[in-house]
Scaffold this active site. Structure first.
Site, PDB file in Angstrom:
ATOM      1  N   GLY A  55      56.888  -3.541  56.519  1.00 14.63           N
ATOM      2  CA  GLY A  55      56.678  -2.625  55.402  1.00 14.63           C
ATOM      3  C   GLY A  55      55.481  -3.108  54.604  1.00 14.63           C
ATOM      4  O   GLY A  55      55.063  -4.253  54.753  1.00 14.63           O
ATOM      5  N   CYS A  82      58.119  -9.038  60.391  1.00 16.22           N
ATOM      6  CA  CYS A  82      57.086  -9.033  59.338  1.00 16.22           C
ATOM      7  C   CYS A  82      57.728  -8.963  57.945  1.00 16.22           C
ATOM      8  O   CYS A  82      58.384  -9.902  57.531  1.00 16.22           O
ATOM      9  CB  CYS A  82      56.085  -7.912  59.587  1.00 16.22           C
ATOM     10  SG  CYS A  82      54.549  -8.191  58.694  1.00 16.22           S
ATOM     11  N   TYR A  83      57.604  -7.834  57.239  1.00 14.73           N
ATOM     12  CA  TYR A  83      58.260  -7.745  55.926  1.00 14.73           C
ATOM     13  C   TYR A  83      59.761  -8.030  56.058  1.00 14.73           C
ATOM     14  O   TYR A  83      60.360  -8.700  55.211  1.00 14.73           O
ATOM     15  CB  TYR A  83      58.053  -6.350  55.315  1.00 14.73           C
ATOM     16  CG  TYR A  83      58.721  -6.177  53.971  1.00 14.73           C
ATOM     17  CD1 TYR A  83      58.101  -6.629  52.816  1.00 14.73           C
ATOM     18  CD2 TYR A  83      59.985  -5.593  53.858  1.00 14.73           C
ATOM     19  CE1 TYR A  83      58.723  -6.495  51.576  1.00 14.73           C
ATOM     20  CE2 TYR A  83      60.616  -5.458  52.639  1.00 14.73           C
ATOM     21  CZ  TYR A  83      59.969  -5.907  51.496  1.00 14.73           C
ATOM     22  OH  TYR A  83      60.585  -5.779  50.280  1.00 14.73           O
ATOM     23  N   HIS A 172      54.348  -8.850  65.104  1.00 12.60           N
ATOM     24  CA  HIS A 172      54.947  -7.575  65.533  1.00 12.60           C
ATOM     25  C   HIS A 172      55.207  -7.559  67.033  1.00 12.60           C
ATOM     26  O   HIS A 172      54.310  -7.251  67.813  1.00 12.60           O
ATOM     27  CB  HIS A 172      54.020  -6.411  65.154  1.00 12.60           C
ATOM     28  CG  HIS A 172      53.981  -6.154  63.688  1.00 12.60           C
ATOM     29  ND1 HIS A 172      54.864  -5.312  63.056  1.00 12.60           N
ATOM     30  CD2 HIS A 172      53.190  -6.666  62.714  1.00 12.60           C
ATOM     31  CE1 HIS A 172      54.619  -5.308  61.760  1.00 12.60           C
ATOM     32  NE2 HIS A 172      53.609  -6.119  61.516  1.00 12.60           N
ATOM     33  N   GLU A 174      56.752  -5.375  68.710  1.00  8.04           N
ATOM     34  CA  GLU A 174      56.769  -4.009  69.250  1.00  8.04           C
ATOM     35  C   GLU A 174      55.381  -3.518  69.664  1.00  8.04           C
ATOM     36  O   GLU A 174      55.252  -2.515  70.356  1.00  8.04           O
ATOM     37  CB  GLU A 174      57.375  -3.045  68.209  1.00  8.04           C
ATOM     38  CG  GLU A 174      56.536  -2.772  66.964  1.00  8.04           C
ATOM     39  CD  GLU A 174      56.645  -3.852  65.885  1.00  8.04           C
ATOM     40  OE1 GLU A 174      57.089  -4.974  66.208  1.00  8.04           O
ATOM     41  OE2 GLU A 174      56.269  -3.583  64.731  1.00  8.04           O
ATOM     42  N   SER A 226      59.477  28.654  75.079  1.00  5.22           N
ATOM     43  CA  SER A 226      58.027  28.807  74.966  1.00  5.22           C
ATOM     44  C   SER A 226      57.332  28.355  76.239  1.00  5.22           C
ATOM     45  O   SER A 226      56.171  28.652  76.454  1.00  5.22           O
ATOM     46  CB  SER A 226      57.512  27.965  73.796  1.00  5.22           C
ATOM     47  OG  SER A 226      57.643  26.585  74.121  1.00  5.22           O
ATOM     48  N   GLY A 227      58.063  27.591  77.070  1.00  5.67           N
ATOM     49  CA  GLY A 227      57.401  27.030  78.259  1.00  5.67           C
ATOM     50  C   GLY A 227      56.913  25.622  77.999  1.00  5.67           C
ATOM     51  O   GLY A 227      56.511  24.921  78.910  1.00  5.67           O
ATOM     52  N   GLY A 228      56.962  25.179  76.738  1.00  3.04           N
ATOM     53  CA  GLY A 228      56.622  23.787  76.411  1.00  3.04           C
ATOM     54  C   GLY A 228      57.734  22.858  76.885  1.00  3.04           C
ATOM     55  O   GLY A 228      58.821  23.323  77.259  1.00  3.04           O
ATOM     56  N   VAL A 229      57.465  21.561  76.833  1.00  4.92           N
ATOM     57  CA  VAL A 229      58.415  20.593  77.383  1.00  4.92           C
ATOM     58  C   VAL A 229      59.764  20.640  76.641  1.00  4.92           C
ATOM     59  O   VAL A 229      60.823  20.717  77.263  1.00  4.92           O
ATOM     60  CB  VAL A 229      57.835  19.158  77.319  1.00  4.92           C
ATOM     61  CG1 VAL A 229      58.869  18.150  77.819  1.00  4.92           C
ATOM     62  CG2 VAL A 229      56.562  19.058  78.131  1.00  4.92           C
ATOM     63  N   ASP A 230      59.719  20.622  75.306  1.00  5.59           N
ATOM     64  CA  ASP A 230      60.964  20.499  74.549  1.00  5.59           C
ATOM     65  C   ASP A 230      61.885  21.704  74.752  1.00  5.59           C
ATOM     66  O   ASP A 230      63.076  21.538  75.032  1.00  5.59           O
ATOM     67  CB  ASP A 230      60.684  20.315  73.047  1.00  5.59           C
ATOM     68  CG  ASP A 230      59.813  19.085  72.791  1.00  5.59           C
ATOM     69  OD1 ASP A 230      59.727  18.242  73.698  1.00  5.59           O
ATOM     70  OD2 ASP A 230      59.227  18.996  71.696  1.00  5.59           O
ATOM     71  N   LYS A 369      59.925  11.766  72.906  1.00  8.84           N
ATOM     72  CA  LYS A 369      59.287  12.647  73.895  1.00  8.84           C
ATOM     73  C   LYS A 369      59.434  12.114  75.328  1.00  8.84           C
ATOM     74  O   LYS A 369      59.732  12.870  76.250  1.00  8.84           O
ATOM     75  CB  LYS A 369      57.802  12.786  73.553  1.00  8.84           C
ATOM     76  CG  LYS A 369      57.091  13.894  74.289  1.00  8.84           C
ATOM     77  CD  LYS A 369      57.373  15.210  73.617  1.00  8.84           C
ATOM     78  CE  LYS A 369      56.544  16.330  74.165  1.00  8.84           C
ATOM     79  NZ  LYS A 369      56.741  17.556  73.396  1.00  8.84           N
TER      80      LYS A 369
END
Ligand code: XMP
Length: 513
Positions: A55, A82-83, A172, A174, A226-230, A369
């Site tokens: 943070g 970290c923080y 970090h 990550e 919509s044809g999008g991935v989600d 995603k």
């Protein structure tokens, strides 16, 4: 549907979503919660371990974000980053101080040494590079802790109280720049929290299907595809769960890429769902005729989408549930934990508020995603749908500069297809995040055979980016650009010149309109 859970307590650091993604990549479910969440609520999650994030604050500043010290009596392992590490040290009796001079502050890649006898660093080399970003440091470690890593400027780069299961790292893990960061997180999850790794998309699929069946019973469900991935993955999941009760409304506005409408429809053929494809091309093109201003194009398309969807929903009659493809970053970014309202406006170009339904279902709201893509594969959706690049709601309307005609759209569709095909042939698809063609409204003189041409200029655009907020133009090899250019000019009538867009975002945007 209870999984082993890691609680990530969010203190506002810039890499917090990344921590969550890394934990999930290790096969362990996790949730990010604001540090202000009441302890009773956190306890109710029954986590197997807790991570305090980084943070922007200093622990000794007045009003600095903190946590109820009661958390240290839970008996669950805690990793502070970290923080989060400084907070852990501060609350348990250590001393955190601001670095007095620049030599004690560390930003960027920093070599560190590790005590490999510490469970967090088991199996790792004794020395490796870490990513540091801090202005404060731990001068004195709390009682019961030992130093488990150190660097030139930071005598306590990691601390550990193995008996109580408390660990802190000043760097970090990550971030990719920390050489063995993933292994450190893996060690925390498996060596310290004793996770079994029960988070897989195969299990998620089975459990979601069962839960959706139970919730929906024999009721009717509506989904705007919509044809999008989600939205495609949400549709496939619902199809698997309650196929015959599901209606997917796919508004084909005629602004899709080559073959896209048919591909979306074909992908859903295996399920016994009610698939409504509304061929609204003429309707959209009529509304868009003569419109050149980008914002007006977007408004017309958004509005028209809603009208078409509403008309279809009315035909279907009262539905009990409306499905939205909300995913976890939308939930986290909304900050309220109640993303439904927000997404009904943003998703699929903004659905109407008053479609006749009783409740919204968001089956993907816990997934990132990459997990959504993985779930799509588990459900048997074809790879071209699952791994597709982002495509804007207004479609090719914002890639035909100036006024839109069917002929221009067809020209662009063909050229865009060739660009994508050549990129695939060159094996470059994974090296770029979004790539497409734009039909400019500029014409210029060329020569073909022995004749003069006066045709349109096509622009190629490709960007490399992590988040689409900023983006760099992709360094596509010249010979690939050459193959694209030659093939388009030779086979697509109406185009006699190709340019490549070499502006990053900012100052440009990804799309031209
Ligand atoms: P820009 O052009 O803003 O694009 O740099 C950033 C990303 O957003 C996509 N984009 C849209 N997506 N509806 C969408 O669903 C839209 O109206 C829209 N406009 C831009 C763009 O393709 C890129 O991925």
């Amino acid at each position: 549907m209870k999984h082993e859970t890691i609680l990530i307590l969010d203190f506002g650091g810039q890499y917090n979503q990344l921590i969550a993604r890394r934990v999930r990549e290790c096969g362990v479910y996790c949730e990010l919660k604001p540090y202000t969440t009441p302890l009773a609520q956190l306890k109710a999650m029954d986590p197997i371990g807790v991570i305090f994030t980084g943070g922007p604050h200093s622990v000794y500043a007045p009003g600095a974000p903190s946590v109820d010290p009661e958390i240290f009596s839970w008996g669950v392992p805690i990793l502070g980053i970290c923080y989060g590490c400084q907070l852990l040290a501060h609350l348990l009796g250590g001393k955190v101080v601001p670095a007095q001079d620049d030599s004690a502050r560390e930003y960027g890649k920093t070599p560190a040494r590790f005590d490999t006898g510490c469970a967090l660093f088991t199996g790792l080399p004794a020395g490796s590079v870490t990513w540091m970003s801090h202005g404060d440091y731990m001068e004195k470690v709390p009682d019961g802790f030992v130093t488990a890593a150190w660097s030139d400027a930071c005598p306590n780069a990691a601390i550990a109280d193995q008996a109580r299961g408390f660990y802190g790292v000043q760097f970090h893990p990550e971030v990719n720049h920390t050489e063995y960061g993933r292994q450190m997180l893996h060690n925390f999850l498996y060596e310290i929290c004793h996770a079994s790794g029960d988070w897989t998309m195969g299990d998620f699929k089975d459990q979601s299907v069962a839960a959706l069946r139970e919730k929906i019973g024999t009721k009717k469900v509506l989904l705007a595809l919509s044809g999008g991935v989600d939205s495609s993955v949400a549709a496939a999941l619902l199809a698997e769960a309650v196929g015959s009760q599901l209606t997917c409304v796919f508004v084909d506005h005629g602004l899709m890429r080559k073959n896209e409408g048919n591909e979306v429809q074909a992908a859903f053929a295996p399920w016994p769902i009610h698939f409504v494809r509304v061929n609204a091309e003429e309707r959209f093109l009529q509304k868009l005729a003569g419109v050149t201003e980008p914002e007006r194009k977007r408004k017309i398309i958004g509005e028209e989408f809603i009208r078409v969807f509403e008309a279809e929903a009315k035909k279907i009659g009262a539905v009990d549930y409306l499905v939205q493809g909300t995913i976890y970053p939308d939930v986290v970014e909304s900050g309220t934990g109640d993303a439904a309202v927000i997404k009904s406006h943003h998703n699929v170009g903004g659905l109407p508020d008053y479609v006749d339904f009783k409740e919204i279902i968001e089956p993907l709201r816990l997934l990132f995603k990459d997990e959504v893509r993985q779930l799509g594969r588990e459900l048997g959706l074809p790879e071209y749908l699952v791994s597709r690049q982002p495509f804007p709601g207004p479609g090719l309307a914002i890639r035909v500069i100036g006024d839109i005609t069917k002929a221009k759209l067809d020209t662009l569709r063909e050229a865009d297809f060739i660009f994508r095909d050549e990129i695939a042939k060159a094996g470059l698809e994974r090296t770029m995040d979004q790539y497409f063609a734009v039909l400019t409204n500029m014409r210029s003189v060329g020569v073909m055979g022995d004749g003069r041409t006066y045709d349109y200029t096509l622009a190629l655009r490709s960007v490399t980016t992590a988040d689409f907020m900023t983006a760099d133009w992709t360094r596509i090899p010249y010979d690939v650009l050459d193959a694209v250019s030659t093939r388009i000019v030779n086979s697509v009538p109406g185009i006699n010149r190709i340019v490549y867009d070499i502006t990053s975002k900012p100052p440009a945007t990804v799309e031209w309109e």
